[in-house]
Structure formats: structure tokens, C-alpha cells
Motif scaffolding. Structure first.
Motif, PDB file in Angstrom:
ATOM      1  N   PHE A  27      -3.355  16.890   8.519  1.00  0.00           N
ATOM      2  CA  PHE A  27      -3.669  15.487   8.294  1.00  0.00           C
ATOM      3  C   PHE A  27      -4.755  15.121   9.308  1.00  0.00           C
ATOM      4  N   VAL A  54      -7.647  13.314  11.436  1.00  0.00           N
ATOM      5  CA  VAL A  54      -7.830  11.933  11.884  1.00  0.00           C
ATOM      6  C   VAL A  54      -9.311  11.619  11.815  1.00  0.00           C
ATOM      7  N   SER A  99      -9.553  -5.261  10.002  1.00  0.00           N
ATOM      8  CA  SER A  99      -8.675  -4.499  10.892  1.00  0.00           C
ATOM      9  C   SER A  99      -8.903  -4.824  12.343  1.00  0.00           C
ATOM     10  N   TYR A 131     -13.154  -2.859  11.962  1.00  0.00           N
ATOM     11  CA  TYR A 131     -13.456  -2.145  10.715  1.00  0.00           C
ATOM     12  C   TYR A 131     -13.198  -3.047   9.507  1.00  0.00           C
ATOM     13  N   HIS A 138      -3.252   7.329  12.821  1.00  0.00           N
ATOM     14  CA  HIS A 138      -3.370   7.230  11.362  1.00  0.00           C
ATOM     15  C   HIS A 138      -3.317   5.781  10.879  1.00  0.00           C
ATOM     16  N   ARG A 180      -1.426   0.270   7.811  1.00  0.00           N
ATOM     17  CA  ARG A 180      -2.748   0.523   7.245  1.00  0.00           C
ATOM     18  C   ARG A 180      -2.723   0.267   5.746  1.00  0.00           C
ATOM     19  N   PHE A 240     -10.860   7.738   0.869  1.00  0.00           N
ATOM     20  CA  PHE A 240      -9.922   7.211   1.859  1.00  0.00           C
ATOM     21  C   PHE A 240     -10.565   6.228   2.852  1.00  0.00           C
ATOM     22  N   SER A 248      -9.319   2.721   2.636  1.00  0.00           N
ATOM     23  CA  SER A 248      -7.960   2.435   3.111  1.00  0.00           C
ATOM     24  C   SER A 248      -8.029   2.158   4.609  1.00  0.00           C
ATOM     25  N   ALA A 249      -8.161   0.889   4.966  1.00  0.00           N
ATOM     26  CA  ALA A 249      -8.386   0.517   6.364  1.00  0.00           C
ATOM     27  C   ALA A 249      -7.151   0.773   7.226  1.00  0.00           C
ATOM     28  N   LYS A 250      -7.361   1.497   8.329  1.00  0.00           N
ATOM     29  CA  LYS A 250      -6.311   1.665   9.332  1.00  0.00           C
ATOM     30  C   LYS A 250      -6.233   0.391  10.181  1.00  0.00           C
ATOM     31  N   TRP A 251      -5.078   0.171  10.809  1.00  0.00           N
ATOM     32  CA  TRP A 251      -4.850  -0.989  11.691  1.00  0.00           C
ATOM     33  C   TRP A 251      -5.182  -2.301  10.972  1.00  0.00           C
ATOM     34  N   TRP A 258     -18.589   0.954   6.369  1.00  0.00           N
ATOM     35  CA  TRP A 258     -19.284   2.157   5.881  1.00  0.00           C
ATOM     36  C   TRP A 258     -20.207   1.827   4.720  1.00  0.00           C
TER      37      TRP A 258
HETATM   38  N1  LIG Z   1      -9.937   0.852  10.889  1.00  0.00           N
HETATM   39  C1  LIG Z   1     -10.399   1.997  10.385  1.00  0.00           C
HETATM   40  N2  LIG Z   1      -9.922   2.411   9.206  1.00  0.00           N
HETATM   41  C2  LIG Z   1     -10.370   3.568   8.660  1.00  0.00           C
HETATM   42  C3  LIG Z   1     -11.350   4.346   9.318  1.00  0.00           C
HETATM   43  C4  LIG Z   1     -11.836   3.886  10.559  1.00  0.00           C
HETATM   44  O1  LIG Z   1     -12.696   4.518  11.183  1.00  0.00           O
HETATM   45  N3  LIG Z   1     -11.330   2.707  11.067  1.00  0.00           N
HETATM   46  N4  LIG Z   1     -11.802   5.508   8.735  1.00  0.00           N
HETATM   47  C5  LIG Z   1     -11.640   5.643   7.276  1.00  0.00           C
HETATM   48  C6  LIG Z   1     -11.874   6.974   6.817  1.00  0.00           C
HETATM   49  S1  LIG Z   1     -13.479   7.481   6.662  1.00  0.00           S
HETATM   50  C7  LIG Z   1     -10.855   7.791   6.429  1.00  0.00           C
HETATM   51  S2  LIG Z   1     -11.110   9.302   5.704  1.00  0.00           S
HETATM   52  C8  LIG Z   1      -9.454   7.415   6.667  1.00  0.00           C
HETATM   53  C9  LIG Z   1      -8.846   8.443   7.590  1.00  0.00           C
HETATM   54  O2  LIG Z   1      -7.494   8.187   7.789  1.00  0.00           O
HETATM   55  P1  LIG Z   1      -6.698   9.189   8.730  1.00  0.00           P
HETATM   56  O3  LIG Z   1      -7.392   9.184  10.063  1.00  0.00           O
HETATM   57  O4  LIG Z   1      -5.305   8.684   8.761  1.00  0.00           O
HETATM   58  O5  LIG Z   1      -6.807  10.543   8.072  1.00  0.00           O
HETATM   59  O6  LIG Z   1      -9.306   6.141   7.275  1.00  0.00           O
HETATM   60  C10 LIG Z   1     -10.244   5.187   6.850  1.00  0.00           C
HETATM   61  N5  LIG Z   1      -9.887   3.943   7.461  1.00  0.00           N
END
Ligand SMILES: Nc1nc2c(c(=O)[nH]1)N[C@H]1C(S)=C(S)[C@@H](COP(=O)(O)O)O[C@H]1N2
Ligand SMILES: [Mo]
Length: 201
Positions: free
Chosen positions: A31, A33, A114, A118, A147, A152, A160, A163-166, A181
Motif C-alpha cells: 500500500f 504512500v 483537506s 490539498y 493514508h 479520507r 486515487f 480521493s483526498a486524504k485528511w 493536481w
Molecule cells: N491530502 C492529500 N490527499 C491525497 C494526496 C495528497 O498528496 N494529499 N495524494 C493523492 C494521490 S496522488 C494518491 S495516489 C492517493 C494516495 O493515497 P495513499 O497514500 O493512501 O496510497 O491519495 C490522494 N490524496
């Protein structure tokens, strides 16, 4: 005569079940990151999730309120634009349909925002109808900070980065507003089956 063993067949044993891996992707069991910046660490008592923008009334949930909502276990395949795909990932999360229940809006677009700044944009239709979740657990464990924990987005039908993390909330809007992006060269929509990786794809 010993049985004839086809090396070709043996070599393909780990290959993808057909129809599960989009063009140009390879499978990984890891998995990875992928984060554009440092991992934020927000204490749960300072966490909330909100729905803002073009809505009748903004909504807000504390962590406790969010976790008290009905959640679902979902098993989905995920596809990163850097070409790894991972099959049958298991998440627990609150469906965006549940979060939007009762929200009146004329908006057609949404931006996920986020901690850390992001953002990523998509049509509202791509987070409704059982297609998107705010996930707080992975593989039966609380989501790790790397992750995207404590929570998220999970929008598995798109690359992916959608799919925003945090994630801290959704901003609904009448107009499409490209995210982090998307203004840096990634495709505005990001369908992995159409290989929509970059502008012009
Ligand atoms: N807040 C936030 N979300 C993000 C990103 C990030 O840089 N910041 N990267 C994205 C990208 S390019 C991908 S491929 C996935 C990666 O999730 P993972 O690190 O759990 O594999 O999160 C997405 N969400
Ligand atoms: Mo990615």
C-alpha cells in the motif's frame, strides 16, 4: 513422458483477473504512500467535517457525531495515476449519500478540501449514488495518518488522487473549480478506464 508444464501459464499465475486492471496499470500488494506534503496530525477533538458552499444551510459534524452516523464496509479496487492498482481493498466509511441526505443544493460540482491545503474537484454526480465514502478505517483498523487518517475520501472509480486524504469537508459549487493536481497538469476528471491521466488525455 513427464507432463508438459507451460512456463507461460505458470508465469501468469499472479496476473490480474481480467477486467479488473485498467490499461497501463500494474498490480501491487503493498500500500504505497503518496503525499504531496507532510502528514498533518489533527487531534480528534479539533476535527470536524463540513459541507459548505452552495447549500441551503452548511452542515458540520464533530468526530463523535460523524462516527455516530451509519457506516458501511466497502471492498473496492483502487488505481493510482503513477500506475499501481490494488484489488479488493477493504474500508469502513460513511457514504457521501448519508452526509448529503437532506441537503438542498443546485450545485453540480464539488471540491474536497483537506488539512494541509490539498483539494480535488469532481462532478457532484461522482460522489453520490453509492460511489464515494468518507473512510475512517482500512483493513479493520483505524486509518493510519500516512493514508489519510483520521478520515479520507474514497472515490474508487476515479484515479486515487481524486480521493483526498485528511479530508475535512466538501464545498459544493455551481462551477467546476480545478483542485491541487488538476491545476498542475493532471486530467480534470481522471477515469482510469479511459486513461485520463494528464491534460489532453
Ligand atoms: N491530502 C492529500 N490527499 C491525497 C494526496 C495528497 O498528496 N494529499 N495524494 C493523492 C494521490 S496522488 C494518491 S495516489 C492517493 C494516495 O493515497 P495513499 O497514500 O493512501 O496510497 O491519495 C490522494 N490524496
Ligand atoms: Mo496518485
Amino acid at each position: 513422458m513427464p507432463p508438459i508444464i507451460s512456463r507461460g501459464f505458470r508465469g501468469r499465475r499472479d496476473d490480474a483477473p481480467s477486467g479488473r486492471v485498467p490499461p497501463g496499470q500494474y498490480l501491487t500488494r503493498d500500500f504505497p504512500v503518496l503525499s504531496a506534503g507532510p502528514t498533518p496530525h489533527r487531534p480528534l477533538e479539533l476535527w470536524d467535517f463540513s459541507i459548505v458552499g452552495e447549500v441551503d444551510e452548511p452542515r458540520r459534524w464533530t468526530w463523535e457525531e460523524f462516527r455516530a452516523m451509519p457506516s458501511e464496509e466497502v471492498t473496492v479496487d483502487i488505481h493510482c495515476v503513477t500506475k499501481w492498482s490494488k484489488l479488493d481493498t477493504v474500508w469502513q466509511g460513511v457514504s457521501v449519500d448519508t452526509l448529503l441526505d437532506g441537503v438542498e443544493t443546485a450545485a453540480e460540482y464539488v471540491v474536497q478540501f483537506s488539512d494541509g491545503g490539498y483539494t480535488t474537484n469532481l462532478p457532484l454526480d461522482d460522489v453520490t449514488g453509492g460511489k464515494a465514502w468518507v473512510a475512517f478505517a482500512y483493513d479493520g483498523e483505524p486509518l493510519e495518518p500516512e493514508h489519510g487518517g483520521p478520515a479520507r475520501m474514497l472515490v474508487p472509480h476515479l484515479y486515487f488522487w481524486k480521493s483526498a486524504k485528511w479530508v475535512r469537508g466538501l464545498r459544493l459549487s455551481a462551477t467546476d473549480e480545478p483542485g491541487f493536481w488538476e491545476v498542475n497538469g493532471y486530467h480534470n476528471y481522471g477515469d482510469p478506464w479511459q486513461e485520463q491521466r494528464y491534460w489532453g488525455d
